[in-house]
Design a protein around this motif. Structure first.
Motif, mmCIF file in Angstrom:
data_model
loop_
_atom_site.group_PDB
_atom_site.id
_atom_site.type_symbol
_atom_site.label_atom_id
_atom_site.label_comp_id
_atom_site.label_asym_id
_atom_site.label_seq_id
_atom_site.Cartn_x
_atom_site.Cartn_y
_atom_site.Cartn_z
ATOM 1 N N TYR A 132 -30.651 23.172 21.812
ATOM 2 C CA TYR A 132 -31.217 22.063 21.376
ATOM 3 C C TYR A 132 -31.622 21.183 22.455
ATOM 4 C CZ TYR A 132 -32.192 17.374 19.288
ATOM 5 O OH TYR A 132 -32.787 16.232 19.466
ATOM 6 N N THR A 133 -30.821 20.725 23.521
ATOM 7 C CA THR A 133 -30.905 19.737 24.644
ATOM 8 C C THR A 133 -32.001 20.382 25.681
ATOM 9 O OG1 THR A 133 -28.914 19.125 24.429
ATOM 10 C CG2 THR A 133 -29.658 18.549 26.263
ATOM 11 N N SER A 134 -31.946 21.680 25.683
ATOM 12 C CA SER A 134 -32.899 22.474 26.725
ATOM 13 C C SER A 134 -34.336 22.256 26.347
ATOM 14 C CB SER A 134 -32.333 23.804 26.963
ATOM 15 O OG SER A 134 -31.409 24.006 27.829
ATOM 16 N N LYS A 135 -34.344 22.576 24.919
ATOM 17 C CA LYS A 135 -35.743 22.432 24.090
ATOM 18 C C LYS A 135 -36.278 21.021 24.220
ATOM 19 C CE LYS A 135 -34.886 26.237 20.831
ATOM 20 N NZ LYS A 135 -34.582 26.638 19.658
ATOM 21 N N LEU A 136 -35.417 20.127 23.970
ATOM 22 C CA LEU A 136 -35.874 18.656 24.206
ATOM 23 C C LEU A 136 -36.443 18.143 25.330
ATOM 24 C CD1 LEU A 136 -35.840 16.197 22.164
ATOM 25 C CD2 LEU A 136 -33.659 15.625 22.698
ATOM 26 N N PHE A 137 -35.479 18.631 26.589
ATOM 27 C CA PHE A 137 -36.064 18.300 28.020
ATOM 28 C C PHE A 137 -37.430 19.154 28.059
ATOM 29 C CE2 PHE A 137 -31.431 17.557 29.480
ATOM 30 C CZ PHE A 137 -31.840 16.431 29.967
ATOM 31 N N ALA A 138 -37.705 20.138 27.690
ATOM 32 C CA ALA A 138 -38.738 20.998 27.769
ATOM 33 C C ALA A 138 -40.010 20.338 27.163
ATOM 34 C CB ALA A 138 -38.866 22.550 27.178
ATOM 35 N N ARG A 139 -39.651 19.435 26.167
ATOM 36 C CA ARG A 139 -40.963 18.664 25.581
ATOM 37 C C ARG A 139 -41.242 17.147 26.209
ATOM 38 N NH1 ARG A 139 -39.847 18.658 19.266
ATOM 39 N NH2 ARG A 139 -41.844 17.981 19.161
ATOM 40 N N GLY A 140 -40.412 16.939 27.191
ATOM 41 C CA GLY A 140 -40.699 15.780 28.273
ATOM 42 C C GLY A 140 -40.229 14.621 27.881
ATOM 43 N N VAL A 141 -40.365 13.594 28.478
ATOM 44 C CA VAL A 141 -39.659 12.277 28.401
ATOM 45 C C VAL A 141 -40.233 11.358 27.126
ATOM 46 C CG1 VAL A 141 -41.413 10.946 29.958
ATOM 47 C CG2 VAL A 141 -39.073 10.003 29.442
ATOM 48 N N ASN A 142 -41.488 11.398 26.644
ATOM 49 C CA ASN A 142 -42.019 10.958 25.618
ATOM 50 C C ASN A 142 -41.454 11.381 24.207
ATOM 51 O OD1 ASN A 142 -43.971 9.517 26.956
ATOM 52 N ND2 ASN A 142 -45.605 10.876 26.519
ATOM 53 N N LYS A 143 -41.037 12.782 24.187
ATOM 54 C CA LYS A 143 -40.326 13.128 22.967
ATOM 55 C C LYS A 143 -38.868 12.892 23.120
ATOM 56 C CE LYS A 143 -39.621 15.351 19.104
ATOM 57 N NZ LYS A 143 -40.324 14.845 17.956
ATOM 58 N N ILE A 144 -38.307 12.676 24.197
ATOM 59 C CA ILE A 144 -36.780 12.345 24.220
ATOM 60 C C ILE A 144 -36.871 10.737 23.969
ATOM 61 C CG2 ILE A 144 -35.113 11.983 25.983
ATOM 62 C CD1 ILE A 144 -36.085 14.289 27.461
ATOM 63 N N ALA A 145 -37.571 10.010 24.500
ATOM 64 C CA ALA A 145 -37.552 8.753 24.217
ATOM 65 C C ALA A 145 -38.125 8.459 22.618
ATOM 66 C CB ALA A 145 -38.903 7.800 25.160
ATOM 67 N N GLN A 146 -38.734 9.306 22.032
ATOM 68 C CA GLN A 146 -39.211 9.021 20.645
ATOM 69 C C GLN A 146 -37.744 9.404 19.746
ATOM 70 O OE1 GLN A 146 -42.196 11.681 19.195
ATOM 71 N NE2 GLN A 146 -41.394 11.415 17.149
ATOM 72 N N LYS A 147 -37.062 10.320 20.362
ATOM 73 C CA LYS A 147 -35.618 10.629 19.456
ATOM 74 C C LYS A 147 -34.675 9.527 19.647
ATOM 75 C CE LYS A 147 -34.394 13.680 17.610
ATOM 76 N NZ LYS A 147 -34.117 13.838 16.269
ATOM 77 N N ALA A 171 -23.964 6.761 15.492
ATOM 78 C CA ALA A 171 -23.925 5.994 16.672
ATOM 79 C C ALA A 171 -23.655 7.087 17.753
ATOM 80 C CB ALA A 171 -22.671 5.267 16.730
ATOM 81 N N ALA A 172 -23.001 8.284 17.464
ATOM 82 C CA ALA A 172 -22.669 9.363 18.595
ATOM 83 C C ALA A 172 -24.230 9.956 18.684
ATOM 84 C CB ALA A 172 -21.844 10.303 17.962
ATOM 85 N N ASP A 173 -25.053 10.139 17.718
ATOM 86 C CA ASP A 173 -26.255 10.861 17.699
ATOM 87 C C ASP A 173 -27.403 9.933 18.809
ATOM 88 O OD1 ASP A 173 -25.866 12.804 16.159
ATOM 89 O OD2 ASP A 173 -26.675 12.050 14.537
ATOM 90 N N LEU A 174 -27.241 8.643 18.631
ATOM 91 C CA LEU A 174 -28.085 7.628 19.330
ATOM 92 C C LEU A 174 -27.467 7.789 20.857
ATOM 93 C CD1 LEU A 174 -29.812 5.613 20.189
ATOM 94 C CD2 LEU A 174 -28.126 3.695 19.309
ATOM 95 N N LEU A 175 -25.778 7.783 21.101
ATOM 96 C CA LEU A 175 -25.304 7.854 22.282
ATOM 97 C C LEU A 175 -26.035 8.993 23.246
ATOM 98 C CD1 LEU A 175 -23.936 6.150 24.372
ATOM 99 C CD2 LEU A 175 -21.821 6.749 23.265
ATOM 100 N N PHE A 176 -25.901 10.221 22.499
ATOM 101 C CA PHE A 176 -26.165 11.454 23.036
ATOM 102 C C PHE A 176 -27.609 11.443 23.663
ATOM 103 C CE2 PHE A 176 -27.670 15.888 22.249
ATOM 104 C CZ PHE A 176 -26.905 16.364 23.432
ATOM 105 N N HIS A 177 -28.368 11.079 22.552
ATOM 106 C CA HIS A 177 -29.968 11.253 23.020
ATOM 107 C C HIS A 177 -30.158 10.279 24.145
ATOM 108 C CE1 HIS A 177 -30.128 13.471 19.222
ATOM 109 N NE2 HIS A 177 -31.401 14.006 19.845
ATOM 110 N N TYR A 178 -29.562 9.123 24.112
ATOM 111 C CA TYR A 178 -29.533 8.151 25.432
ATOM 112 C C TYR A 178 -29.190 8.544 26.604
ATOM 113 C CZ TYR A 178 -28.608 4.045 28.037
ATOM 114 O OH TYR A 178 -28.510 2.956 29.009
ATOM 115 N N LEU A 179 -28.089 9.455 26.613
ATOM 116 C CA LEU A 179 -27.601 9.969 27.870
ATOM 117 C C LEU A 179 -28.630 11.168 28.401
ATOM 118 C CD1 LEU A 179 -23.793 10.631 26.967
ATOM 119 C CD2 LEU A 179 -24.844 9.126 28.580
ATOM 120 N N ILE A 180 -29.433 11.581 27.296
ATOM 121 C CA ILE A 180 -30.595 12.827 27.724
ATOM 122 C C ILE A 180 -31.550 12.163 28.298
ATOM 123 C CG2 ILE A 180 -32.179 14.374 26.738
ATOM 124 C CD1 ILE A 180 -30.124 15.068 24.741
ATOM 125 N N LEU A 181 -31.850 10.842 27.672
ATOM 126 C CA LEU A 181 -32.913 9.875 28.455
ATOM 127 C C LEU A 181 -32.691 9.585 29.701
ATOM 128 C CD1 LEU A 181 -35.837 8.701 27.848
ATOM 129 C CD2 LEU A 181 -34.300 6.862 27.143
#
Length: 201
Positions: A132-147, A171-181
């Motif tokens: 899932y994380t790799s796919k999110l990176f592939a979609r770029g910064v806009n999609k990551i920021a949206q998540k 809270a864990a979901d938010l923190l995880f996606h923040y680290l991806i960003l």
């Protein structure tokens, strides 16, 4: 240093020196310093003790390369004990343990660094179709920021209810996606911690 150490309190001129990891707060080891060892420690920013067995100055890591980089030196209220806050290069104990007290030198928050620098970074640099994380990176910064925004909204909604498990999950979901960003932007969590530290000096 806030206070001067009183080496004359000890007949042999040695005082205990406690070394603590600056980031985790774990006690790494305890040794002894005389005035010369303390001066060398402060001048070179690497912990140096007086070895009672060798009867000479001994810089921690001089043979192993596992030095203790000095961040802060403090003296206790009785002026007869030193506290050194340091950054360890490798394990501190000669046995290979993180500390001489056989504790793991980590707090739970250190897992966040591991999560970003090992797991998330690997998913970015070695993408997998099953990740899932790799796919999110592939979609770029806009999609990551949206998540990140979506997860923040979901956390706010859960904050208004009384279900702690659901709140912690969001809270864990938010923190995880923040680290991806952060990783997408080429930043470490450490960079953000540095900003927080600067604000509270």
């Amino acid at each position: 240093m806030i206070m001067e150490i009183n080496f004359s309190k000890s007949p042999d001129g040695l005082v205990p020196a406690v070394v603590q990891d600056e980031e985790t707060g774990k006690v790494l080891m305890v040794g002894y310093m005389n005035a010369e060892a303390l001066a060398k420690t402060e001048a070179e920013k690497v912990v140096t003790f007086f070895s009672r067995s060798k009867q000479r100055l001994w810089t921690k890591g001089e043979t192993s390369g596992h030095f203790l980089q000095v961040k802060t030196v403090l003296v206790d209220c009785d002026q007869d004990t030193i506290l050194v806050k340091a950054h360890p290069i490798g394990p501190t104990c000669h046995t290979g343990a993180d500390t001489c007290f056989f504790e793991k030198n980590e707090g739970k928050a250190s897992f966040l660094n591991y999560l970003q620098k090992q797991i998330i970074r690997d998913r970015k640099n070695n993408p997998s179709d099953a990740s899932y994380t790799s796919k999110l990176f592939a979609r770029g910064v806009n999609k990551i920021a949206q998540k990140v925004g979506e997860e923040a909204v979901e956390l706010v909604i859960e904050a208004k209810d009384s279900n702690d498990d659901l709140f912690k999950g969001e809270a864990a979901d938010l923190l995880f996606h923040y680290l991806i960003l952060l990783e997408q932007r080429g930043l470490d969590l450490d960079d953000i911690v540095d900003v927080l530290k600067t604000r509270h000096k």
